[in-house]
Design a protein around this motif. Structure first.
Motif: not given
Length: 205
Positions: A51-80
């Protein structure tokens, strides 16, 4: 004690010593509060980045959501970042069957992300309708094993900021959880007006 979710399959393994209260994780965390704290700290970092450093001011994709999920939980869960491979329900409600998720996400990308994002030049009501429909459909699909509600709120906040508004205030949703969940359920019959009410409160009040 009843777990937050009922699940079946490989993603349903729990951390030994957690009394089946914490999903198997990379850090060996066994206490639910410790896991909640860890997820919250990592979510705050993701919010800062997206939201602050690199707002994606463009059309979003499912890949964006998967990337956010991995960036968020990747250090905790292998399936992030991976799609959910187990069937899940919450509070007597069953989310989309796991084998249907890829097809449903393709529809979601076409009908919501491509149609609504970026949310530039939206009126308040256009933005409210876009966020409400997207939020309901994402929750009904529940594409990831954990964190769908929080990820859907990040998506709503990105859409709001794309539209020149501030992130939503979700306090009313927390105070009226039964009504919020009832609004989600109305989406099963493509009735998004109840969720529009809650988005309107979160965006404009």
């Amino acid at each position: 004690m009843i777990n937050r979710y009922d699940a079946e399959g490989s993603q349903s393994s729990y951390e030994p010593g957690s009394d089946e209260q914490v999903l198997a994780n990379k850090l060996g965390i066994t206490d639910p509060q410790d896991m909640d704290d860890a997820e919250l700290v990592l979510l705050e970092k993701l919010y800062l980045s997206v939201l602050i450093e690199d707002l994606p001011d463009r059309q979003l994709t499912i890949q964006d959501l998967a990337d956010w999920h991995r960036r968020w939980l990747g250090n905790l869960y292998p399936w992030a970042g991976d799609l959910r491979s187990v069937n899940m329900g919450k509070g007597g409600f069953t989310f989309a069957a796991a084998p249907q998720i890829p097809r449903l996400l393709a529809d979601f990308e076409r009908d919501c992300l491509r149609s609504f994002t970026p949310c530039n030049d939206c009126t308040d009501e256009e933005l409210i309708k876009a966020i409400a429909l997207s939020h309901v459909e994402f929750i009904l699909i529940h594409p990831f094993r954990e964190g769908n509600g929080r990820l859907s709120r990040l998506l709503a906040d990105v859409m709001a900021v794309q539209g020149g508004r501030v992130p939503l205030d979700y306090s009313a949703w927390e105070e009226h959880k039964d009504a919020y969940f009832a609004a989600i359920n109305q989406g099963l019959s493509c009735n998004y007006e109840p969720m529009e009410y809650w988005v309107r409160r979160a965006l404009l009040d």
